[in-house]
Design an enzyme around this catalytic site. Sequence first.
Site, short mmCIF file in Angstrom:
data_model
loop_
_atom_site.label_atom_id
_atom_site.label_comp_id
_atom_site.label_asym_id
_atom_site.label_seq_id
_atom_site.Cartn_x
_atom_site.Cartn_y
_atom_site.Cartn_z
N ARG A 1 1.44 1.99 -5.97
CA ARG A 1 1.76 0.99 -4.95
C ARG A 1 0.54 0.13 -4.61
O ARG A 1 0.70 -0.94 -4.01
CB ARG A 1 2.25 1.65 -3.67
CG ARG A 1 3.49 2.52 -3.84
CD ARG A 1 3.87 3.16 -2.53
NE ARG A 1 4.20 2.16 -1.55
CZ ARG A 1 5.42 1.61 -1.42
NH1 ARG A 1 6.39 2.01 -2.23
NH2 ARG A 1 5.65 0.67 -0.53
N LYS B 1 3.54 -1.94 -7.65
CA LYS B 1 4.91 -1.66 -8.07
C LYS B 1 5.94 -2.27 -7.15
O LYS B 1 6.98 -2.78 -7.59
CB LYS B 1 5.12 -0.15 -8.13
CG LYS B 1 6.48 0.29 -8.61
CD LYS B 1 6.66 -0.08 -10.06
CE LYS B 1 8.02 0.21 -10.64
NZ LYS B 1 8.25 -0.42 -11.91
N TRP C 1 -3.60 -1.92 -1.38
CA TRP C 1 -3.51 -3.13 -2.20
C TRP C 1 -3.90 -4.25 -1.25
O TRP C 1 -3.14 -4.63 -0.36
CB TRP C 1 -2.08 -3.33 -2.73
CG TRP C 1 -2.00 -4.37 -3.80
CD1 TRP C 1 -2.04 -4.19 -5.15
CD2 TRP C 1 -1.85 -5.78 -3.62
NE1 TRP C 1 -1.93 -5.39 -5.80
CE2 TRP C 1 -1.82 -6.38 -4.89
CE3 TRP C 1 -1.74 -6.62 -2.49
CZ2 TRP C 1 -1.68 -7.77 -5.08
CZ3 TRP C 1 -1.61 -7.99 -2.68
CH2 TRP C 1 -1.57 -8.54 -3.97
N LYS D 1 6.07 -8.86 -19.80
CA LYS D 1 5.52 -7.52 -20.08
C LYS D 1 4.13 -7.62 -20.70
O LYS D 1 3.20 -6.92 -20.31
CB LYS D 1 6.47 -6.74 -21.02
CG LYS D 1 7.75 -6.27 -20.32
CD LYS D 1 7.57 -5.09 -19.43
CE LYS D 1 7.48 -5.34 -17.96
NZ LYS D 1 8.50 -6.05 -17.25
N CYS E 1 0.86 -1.19 0.00
CA CYS E 1 0.00 0.00 0.00
C CYS E 1 0.89 1.24 0.00
O CYS E 1 2.11 1.13 0.07
CB CYS E 1 -0.87 -0.01 1.25
SG CYS E 1 -1.75 -1.55 1.48
N GLU F 1 1.64 -8.76 -18.06
CA GLU F 1 1.38 -7.78 -17.00
C GLU F 1 0.41 -6.68 -17.42
O GLU F 1 -0.47 -6.31 -16.67
CB GLU F 1 2.69 -7.09 -16.62
CG GLU F 1 3.59 -7.82 -15.69
CD GLU F 1 4.71 -6.91 -15.22
OE1 GLU F 1 4.57 -6.33 -14.14
OE2 GLU F 1 5.70 -6.75 -15.97
N GLU G 1 11.17 -12.12 -20.41
CA GLU G 1 10.80 -10.75 -20.03
C GLU G 1 9.73 -10.19 -20.96
O GLU G 1 8.77 -9.56 -20.54
CB GLU G 1 12.04 -9.84 -20.01
CG GLU G 1 11.78 -8.36 -19.79
CD GLU G 1 11.04 -7.99 -18.53
OE1 GLU G 1 10.60 -6.83 -18.44
OE2 GLU G 1 10.85 -8.86 -17.65
N ASN H 1 0.83 -0.12 6.06
CA ASN H 1 1.32 -0.85 4.87
C ASN H 1 2.11 -2.05 5.39
O ASN H 1 3.11 -1.87 6.08
CB ASN H 1 2.23 0.06 4.04
CG ASN H 1 2.96 -0.74 2.95
OD1 ASN H 1 2.46 -1.76 2.48
ND2 ASN H 1 4.17 -0.29 2.61
N GLY H 2 1.65 -3.26 5.07
CA GLY H 2 2.34 -4.46 5.56
C GLY H 2 1.34 -5.50 6.00
O GLY H 2 0.15 -5.41 5.66
N HIS I 1 10.11 -29.80 -27.20
CA HIS I 1 9.81 -30.68 -26.05
C HIS I 1 8.47 -30.34 -25.42
O HIS I 1 8.20 -30.74 -24.29
CB HIS I 1 10.94 -30.58 -25.01
CG HIS I 1 12.29 -30.84 -25.60
ND1 HIS I 1 12.70 -32.10 -25.99
CD2 HIS I 1 13.29 -29.99 -25.93
CE1 HIS I 1 13.92 -32.02 -26.50
NE2 HIS I 1 14.30 -30.76 -26.49
C1 AGP Z 1 7.89 -6.06 -13.33
O1 AGP Z 1 7.35 -5.36 -14.37
C2 AGP Z 1 7.07 -6.18 -12.14
N1 AGP Z 1 6.69 -4.94 -11.64
C3 AGP Z 1 7.64 -7.09 -11.07
O2 AGP Z 1 7.85 -8.35 -11.63
C4 AGP Z 1 8.96 -6.60 -10.45
O3 AGP Z 1 9.99 -6.73 -11.35
C5 AGP Z 1 9.26 -7.44 -9.21
O4 AGP Z 1 8.22 -7.27 -8.30
C6 AGP Z 1 10.59 -7.06 -8.58
O5 AGP Z 1 10.55 -5.76 -8.12
P1 AGP Z 1 11.89 -5.01 -7.67
O6 AGP Z 1 12.79 -4.91 -8.85
O7 AGP Z 1 11.43 -3.69 -7.17
O8 AGP Z 1 12.49 -5.85 -6.56
#
Ligand code: AGP
Length: 608
Positions: A27, A603, A74, A485, A2, A488, A481, A100-101, A504
């Site tokens: 966040r 994030k 969140w 993307k 959060c 996501e 990657e 937050n936590g 395979h």
């Molecule tokens: C990537 O686009 C995501 N936001 C997520 O996979 C991110 O890379 C992952 O949570 C790691 O975050 P960090 O680099 O802040 O540790």
Amino acid sequence: MCGIVCYVGKKQAKSILIGGLKQLEYRGYDSAGIAVQDGSNITCHRAVGRIVELEKKINGQEINGTLGIAHTRWATHGEPNERNAHPHTDPEQKVYLVHNGIIENYGLLKKKLQKEGHHFSSETDTEVLAHLIALNFDGSLNEAVRRTMSQVEGTFGLAVIHRDAEGEIVVARRGSPLIIGLSDEGNFAASDVSAMVRYTNQVVHLQDNELATLTLDDFAISTGQAKRIERTVETVEWHAEDADLDGFPHFMLKEIYEQPETVMNAMRGRLEPGEGVPKLGGITPVWDQLKTCRHLVMVACGTSYYAACVGRYIFEKLTDIDVEVELASEFRYRKLNFPPNTFIVALSQSGETADTLAAIREAKRKGARLLGIVNVVGSSISRETEAGIYNHAGPEIGVASTKIFTSQLAILTLMALLLGRHQNLSLTEGVEAIRALQALPAQIKKILSQANHIEAIAEKYYRCPNWLFLGRKFNFPIAMEGALKLKEVSYIHAEGYAAGEMKHGPIALISPQMPTVAILPKDDMYEKMVSNIQEIKSRRGPVVAITTEGNREICDLVDEVIEIPATLDFLNPILAVVPCQLLAYYCANLLCCDIDKPRNLAKSVTVE
Ligand code: AGP
């Protein structure tokens, strides 16, 4: 995951808090709330959904007070609804708290309090904190929070106010980030600097198990054992405009276009072209041990993990060091056994990812040395590692990481080059590598100039529900990657695979409705990739090829070609990922997805 922000000062708190929440929205964004204190009166409003919903609710309402706390959520415990939104209070509504936590023993505590007659209005773990602080309050809010900290297990960044403690906010942290901001207009605290950088760049990082009382013109930090702490004020290098869209429709696209500059920043002041060797001041404290290191383990999550996967290939190419790459969420539970002088490299944009933090703490317990490659200055991972390298890429607001990925690859290359030049890498090889690194920003610009072409390819395939991404060696992690993307931001199902693995299994998925993005620059894997593409074409699967410019022969074989400038094989990933980022962006845009705040994501993943 959060975002919390609070303010006590000379100005009306309402608009400052709402402005801060908007900066923190990446966040967590399923509900939000605010509580403003004016004397012993506290006004509280909560709303489901984005900050704008809360804003709509309080617009036109007179909410007086120069002190307040606010939260964007969140959900971890209790679905996103108004009852579970923060701030939470105690039954007498004296205490108001944002958190937050995760409070891990909240179930036990809640049962005990219910036995004592307490009624709870939400399903959250957080509400237990408000009840406990009210119970522990005997005139000092600071003391009440300290007692409560000793009763709870888990992680928190929290801010709390009390009707009978006018003019003060108490904040506390264990495991979740919390930064205090100091200005002539008043004092702030927030989950990250973007919420207050508009008013100040003078900050103090609260450390684990510390709390602080903020008033109009002062702040006092102490430990859980009531020991007073003096801490230096740091200056943040970011500016408010860094957190603006700057004319772009989305932060993700803005950050993709920032990459020529952010890759340059990753290398700025770190190259000695004549010597063919980089200089990385941040690892000087451990250099004598690191230069003799023969075993290195990279740990990370998500996109940072895929950067580490590319890093392994680059280290194997440029050094004699044995490199392992580990998913932090798995690594932290492994039975770890390191040879002497093992270095752990933690990669993290936020520097707050709970799994990566726990992984390095576990490795430290087992005697490993810790290095970090981190973007957020002063974050937990940067403080808990012995030495490291900052990305200097500025704030990354889009939840989907883009500019940090290419910056991480550039920094991993500098690290490998530095170590390699102290092993068997020749001056010529070093000079050639640095020349190629310096050419990257202009080469990325050249790829970005093909954006319309890449958008046109997205228009052709964005309705396809399943995609495959293929690559080999340095570009295998780019396939993963690229798939991440797309998943996501567009919610299209995509798989990233080592091309050699296709026969395979995944080849069973190939059909005219399943596009494959094949990453095949002209390197020593090129011919192998061509045969994989032929296997796909013989099953009428459409193929989008990302290949080295001037490669005409591939045009006859594939459906679409995206060219990347020629560079050294271990630098191709930095170029090849850019078209993948743009493909994902344009597909998401065509599908009208919420690109900067994709559903279910956040994030910075600060809980396990
Ligand atoms: C990537 O686009 C995501 N936001 C997520 O996979 C991110 O890379 C992952 O949570 C790691 O975050 P960090 O680099 O802040 O540790």
